[in-house]
Scaffold this active site. Structure first.
Site, mmCIF file in Angstrom:
data_model
loop_
_atom_site.group_PDB
_atom_site.id
_atom_site.type_symbol
_atom_site.label_atom_id
_atom_site.label_comp_id
_atom_site.label_asym_id
_atom_site.label_seq_id
_atom_site.Cartn_x
_atom_site.Cartn_y
_atom_site.Cartn_z
ATOM 1 N N GLY A 24 -2.728 16.055 5.075
ATOM 2 C CA GLY A 24 -2.665 14.813 5.015
ATOM 3 C C GLY A 24 -3.126 13.886 6.180
ATOM 4 N N GLY A 26 -2.713 10.669 6.712
ATOM 5 C CA GLY A 26 -2.141 9.405 6.925
ATOM 6 C C GLY A 26 -1.761 8.976 8.492
ATOM 7 N N PHE A 27 -0.789 7.960 8.454
ATOM 8 C CA PHE A 27 -0.217 7.674 9.728
ATOM 9 C C PHE A 27 0.450 8.922 10.229
ATOM 10 C CE2 PHE A 27 -0.671 3.231 8.033
ATOM 11 C CZ PHE A 27 -1.306 2.825 9.294
ATOM 12 N N GLU A 183 2.201 -10.308 -1.126
ATOM 13 C CA GLU A 183 1.076 -9.971 -0.515
ATOM 14 C C GLU A 183 -0.377 -10.356 -1.461
ATOM 15 O OE1 GLU A 183 2.180 -7.925 3.676
ATOM 16 O OE2 GLU A 183 1.196 -6.767 1.870
ATOM 17 N N ALA A 328 4.716 2.306 7.643
ATOM 18 C CA ALA A 328 3.646 2.769 8.720
ATOM 19 C C ALA A 328 4.241 3.107 10.152
ATOM 20 C CB ALA A 328 2.479 1.915 9.043
#
Length: 428
Positions: A24, A26-27, A183, A328
């Site tokens: 992975g 991601g972050f 958002e 995150a």
């Protein structure tokens, strides 16, 4: 001949080094790999995409504010200077804990240490059949598909001769009023009321009906009640209808049923929940209700001390008993922490104390010049919070010169209300 011998020696040396596999990019996964750049180890990063995605700005792609390339960068380019890291493009199917191997479709990769950072997916709370009619927002593909739906709704309303159908096409409903839902609602409202306002001849995009529904008693439930109230008022100023204590019990291609009431809607978007990746099933580990693996204080699996779970894959309670949120900054901290644990074990040194989360605050933007920031007792609302939110997000963008490019694009859109990524792509 000498160069060939040196090459063979280098290959043999690399093969003898400990092998760390990270699943992975991601972050959590990417920051773990970057934090191990000085280790004498072979680091293999596996991902089913060839890019790292800055997920907090996905909603901007979905609402035509940014192009996908503004918030995603090739993994190989990010790691090009990290000589101890290599990238494998593929999808892990399972983990063999007896042989210490991850199993891909056409390969098996052995490991000494394994870091699972496979993120999360949408949760429809037992109604996965709703996914086609109410897409969520977790990937570039999701964002461009939502952008296509939004823009097509206006295009189809422009050419529709049936007044009832036209009104249905102009209704947009977002399920779930966490940061993503808020958002999305604010961005869609601004798209309709400003960006598209003068682009059509038969319809007035400003008459679009945008609804945000939440099963709970208030929006942004992770924030203080005063912040939630401010966000509610800010959305109402954008002509977003907020419905609280509203339970969606059915969803199809024509609309939804909320609290027993049928509502015909042209576009439904899902922001109500997430479920973890299948890592728990791979290892038959204990998970929470969302499928996240319950990990030890050092973020390892119980009885599998050389395997770690980080980011949205893990249900983490830190050393103070704090439930770590799936955001995150938390993922980055976990990735760096696991890198320190592995480095200490490889060096035979003292391991770091149990993971402790440092909360940087909660952020959410509601629309142009309107955002909320909360950190402990400190709360900020309005235009200053919006600018701080923007600067913070641009600061954390990984690719260069992307932060500068995104800054200029946002400034231009702020001055002109323009959205330059209004492209309808893919199958209609």
């Amino acid at each position: 001949m000498i160069d060939e011998c040196r090459l063979n020696m280098n290959v043999e040396t690399m093969q003898r080094l400990p092998r760390i596999v990270v699943v992975g990019a991601g972050f959590a996964g990417l920051f773990a790999v970057q934090a191990m750049k000085r280790l004498a180890a072979r680091i293999i990063l596996i991902d089913r995409h060839n890019y790292h995605l800055f997920q907090p700005l996905l909603y901007q792609v979905a609402t035509a504010g940014l192009a996908p390339s503004d918030i995603a960068w090739p993994i190989r380019a990010i790691l090009t200077r990290q000589k101890n890291a290599s990238v494998v493009f593929g999808e892990v199917r399972e983990v063999d804990v007896v042989r210490n191997e991850v199993i891909l479709e056409n390969d098996r990769i052995g490991f000494d240490y394994l870091v699972i950072a496979t993120g999360a997916r949408h949760s429809y709370f037992g109604h996965d059949d709703w996914s086609d009619d109410a897409p969520g927002l977790k990937s570039i593909d999701d964002a461009t598909a939502i952008r296509r739906r939004l823009l097509l709704a206006f295009e189809r309303a422009e050419t529709c001769n049936d007044e009832i159908e036209r009104k249905r096409l102009m209704r947009f409903l977002i399920v779930g009023a966490g940061p993503t839902g808020v958002e999305l609602a604010g961005a869609i409202a601004e798209l309709a009321h400003y960006t598209l306002a003068k682009d059509f001849r038969r319809i007035d995009p400003r008459t679009a009906h945008i609804m945000l529904v939440e099963a709970g008693s208030r929006i942004l439930p992770a924030f203080h009640e005063s912040v939630s109230s401010y966000a509610n008022r800010a959305l109402e100023k954008l002509n977003v209808e907020v419905r609280l204590n509203a339970q969606v019990t059915h969803c199809d291609d024509k609309g939804v049923i909320i609290n027993g009431e049928r509502m015909d809607v042209g576009t439904v978007l899902w922001a109500a929940g997430v479920a973890a990746s299948p890592a728990g099933n791979w290892l038959e580990a204990t998970t929470d209700q969302s499928g996240r693996v319950i990990v030890e204080p050092d973020l390892s699996f119980k009885d599998l001390t050389n395997i770690f779970a980080v980011g949205d894959t893990a249900a983490v309670t830190d050393s103070r008993g704090i439930q770590v949120p799936g955001i995150a900054p938390a993922a980055k901290q976990q990735g760096r922490y696991v890198a320190r644990v592995i480095a200490a074990r490889l060096a035979g040194g003292k391991e770091p104390p149990p993971f402790r989360y440092r909360h940087a605050g909660n952020f959410a933007t509601i629309g142009r010049n309107s955002a909320v920031i909360e950190r402990g007792a400190f709360r900020l609302k309005g235009w200053l919070a919006w600018w701080i939110w923007g600067i913070a997000h641009i600061y954390f963008l990984i690719g260069l010169p992307s932060p500068l490019m995104v800054s200029f694009r946002w400034l231009w859109e702020y001055l002109t209300y323009g959205r330059g990524a209004r492209l309808i792509t893919g199958r209609h």
